[in-house]
Design an enzyme around this catalytic site. Structure first.
Site, short mmCIF file in Angstrom:
data_model
loop_
_atom_site.label_atom_id
_atom_site.label_comp_id
_atom_site.label_asym_id
_atom_site.label_seq_id
_atom_site.Cartn_x
_atom_site.Cartn_y
_atom_site.Cartn_z
N ARG A 18 47.95 30.59 52.22
CA ARG A 18 46.96 31.59 51.81
C ARG A 18 45.48 30.73 51.89
O ARG A 18 44.43 31.33 52.55
CB ARG A 18 46.74 32.19 50.42
CG ARG A 18 47.70 33.16 50.19
CD ARG A 18 47.48 33.79 48.67
NE ARG A 18 46.25 34.44 48.23
CZ ARG A 18 46.29 35.81 48.71
NH1 ARG A 18 47.22 36.55 49.17
NH2 ARG A 18 45.10 36.51 48.28
N VAL A 40 39.99 34.17 44.44
CA VAL A 40 39.91 32.68 44.48
C VAL A 40 39.34 32.30 45.95
O VAL A 40 39.35 31.08 46.23
CB VAL A 40 41.54 32.35 43.98
CG1 VAL A 40 41.72 32.58 42.73
CG2 VAL A 40 42.49 32.70 45.15
N HIS A 95 39.01 33.91 38.00
CA HIS A 95 40.69 33.56 38.11
C HIS A 95 40.58 32.22 39.12
O HIS A 95 41.80 31.93 39.47
CB HIS A 95 41.35 34.61 39.12
CG HIS A 95 41.53 35.75 37.97
ND1 HIS A 95 41.94 37.03 38.69
CD2 HIS A 95 41.38 35.91 36.66
CE1 HIS A 95 41.99 37.92 37.57
NE2 HIS A 95 41.73 37.18 36.44
P1 OAD Z 1 44.64 44.41 43.99
O1 OAD Z 1 45.38 43.82 45.02
O2 OAD Z 1 45.50 44.54 42.58
O3 OAD Z 1 44.08 45.60 44.23
C1 OAD Z 1 43.21 45.51 45.21
C2 OAD Z 1 42.13 46.83 45.35
O4 OAD Z 1 41.43 46.99 46.26
C3 OAD Z 1 42.98 48.21 45.22
O5 OAD Z 1 42.54 48.96 44.06
C4 OAD Z 1 42.91 48.88 46.58
O6 OAD Z 1 42.49 50.16 46.35
C5 OAD Z 1 41.24 48.36 46.75
N1 OAD Z 1 41.19 48.15 48.43
C6 OAD Z 1 41.91 47.96 49.23
N2 OAD Z 1 41.37 47.69 50.57
C7 OAD Z 1 40.10 47.71 50.11
C8 OAD Z 1 38.68 48.03 50.84
N3 OAD Z 1 38.66 47.59 52.06
N4 OAD Z 1 37.77 48.29 50.29
C9 OAD Z 1 37.45 48.35 48.82
N5 OAD Z 1 38.54 48.52 48.09
C10 OAD Z 1 40.04 48.14 48.63
O7 OAD Z 1 43.49 43.01 43.62
P2 OAD Z 1 42.83 42.80 42.33
O8 OAD Z 1 42.49 43.83 41.65
O9 OAD Z 1 41.77 42.01 42.86
O10 OAD Z 1 44.92 37.76 39.46
O11 OAD Z 1 44.04 41.87 41.49
C11 OAD Z 1 43.29 41.62 40.25
C12 OAD Z 1 44.05 40.19 39.95
O12 OAD Z 1 45.58 40.29 39.92
C13 OAD Z 1 44.06 39.08 41.01
O13 OAD Z 1 42.85 38.29 40.79
C14 OAD Z 1 45.27 38.30 40.75
C15 OAD Z 1 46.18 39.53 40.85
O14 OAD Z 1 47.34 39.28 40.64
C16 OAD Z 1 45.44 36.74 39.17
O15 OAD Z 1 46.25 35.95 40.08
C17 OAD Z 1 45.52 36.01 37.78
#
Ligand code: OAD
Length: 257
Positions: A55, A88, A106
């Site tokens: 990553r 991150v 995070h």
């Molecule tokens: P996710 O991978 O859970 O979600 C990504 C989000 O981005 C989804 O809701 C997609 O629909 C959206 N998405 C995808 N492509 C997109 C684009 N081009 N433009 C806008 N949105 C788009 O990621 P996070 O919500 O960031 O935590 O996850 C939250 C946390 O869970 C992370 O920080 C990490 C993870 O496990 C830890 O590691 C503690």
């Protein structure tokens, strides 16, 4: 204008960084959710380090996209601004957003810290993609040193400086967010590219909206936050944000002095 932005992995998707839960999130057929845990690190630190090293390399090779640029620009235009990112990676910083206007709730993938004494090491973008070496020479026993980097101070295993599932958030980072929310009404809250599964993310977004302003969600998919938003934009961030920003700028120009 006071502006509050929350971002998740979706904002970096168009820079080529896989989201956690979307297609492409799996690594060697392993669900990242099962790697980003203290238990996974305890079981197989080498495997967890390999995932983080890949990553890191991917992030180093990536460039901020139009959405990161717009967020940095919003910060320059706003009277007061705070970004809370769950990412991150360092793409917000590389787009020009200053550190004091950003909370990486995070953690930071380029930080390496000791799982025992807390000693920190910043691997930086330009540094080697490998964890800090030499492992074996610094290990308190040869076996540990051969599987993952060890602390030069105490010999315990070094780990990435990120928050894993089940771990506490940094209280100083929480305080930065709380101070911003307590500092006055938020005129505009924009939540971009997150599944919004964490209670604190939803809570901060709703509290910011409740202080009187708009809550705009940018995400191609529905999330638990969608029904609380005053406006939902179902588009990719790099498409939606430049349009949103030019609209906001237009509105400001039309405002009477
Ligand atoms: P996710 O991978 O859970 O979600 C990504 C989000 O981005 C989804 O809701 C997609 O629909 C959206 N998405 C995808 N492509 C997109 C684009 N081009 N433009 C806008 N949105 C788009 O990621 P996070 O919500 O960031 O935590 O996850 C939250 C946390 O869970 C992370 O920080 C990490 C993870 O496990 C830890 O590691 C503690």
């Amino acid at each position: 204008m006071r502006v509050f932005v929350i971002t998740g992995a979706g904002i970096s998707a168009e820079s080529g960084i896989p989201t956690f839960r979307g297609a492409g999130g799996y690594w060697r057929n392993i669900d990242p959710m099962t790697l980003a845990t203290p238990e996974a690190f305890g079981r197989d630190p080498q495997l967890v380090w390999q995932w983080y090293n890949e990553r890191r390399s991917k992030i180093r090779a990536a460039q901020p996209n139009a959405a990161h640029e717009v967020v940095a620009n919003l910060a320059r235009q706003a009277d007061e601004f705070l970004l809370v990112t769950q990412n991150v990676d360092d793409l917000h910083a590389r787009a020009g957003l200053p550190n004091d206007q950003m909370v990486q709730i995070h953690g930071d993938i380029f930080e390496t810290r000791c799982s025992g004494c807390g000693y920190k090491f910043d691997a930086g973008r330009g540094a080697s993609p490998e964890p800090p070496a030499p492992c074996a020479a610094q290990a308190h026993d040869g076996r540990l040193g051969s599987i993952a980097p060890t602390c030069p101070e105490c010999g315990a295993l070094m780990r990435p400086g990120v928050v894993w599932f089940g771990e506490m958030l940094d209280p100083r980072k929480i305080a930065m967010v709380e101070d911003f929310l307590a500092g006055g009404a938020v005129d505009l809250t924009v939540v971009i590219g997150t599944t919004a599964l964490f209670g604190y993310i939803i809570d901060w977004a709703i509290r910011a909206r409740d202080s009187g302003g708009q809550l705009i969600e940018i995400n191609p998919d529905e999330t638990p936050l969608s029904r609380h938003a005053t406006k939902v934009i179902r588009e990719a961030a790099a498409i939606a944000l430049p349009k949103l920003a030019s609209g906001l700028l237009g509105q400001r120009r039309r405002l009477p002095e």
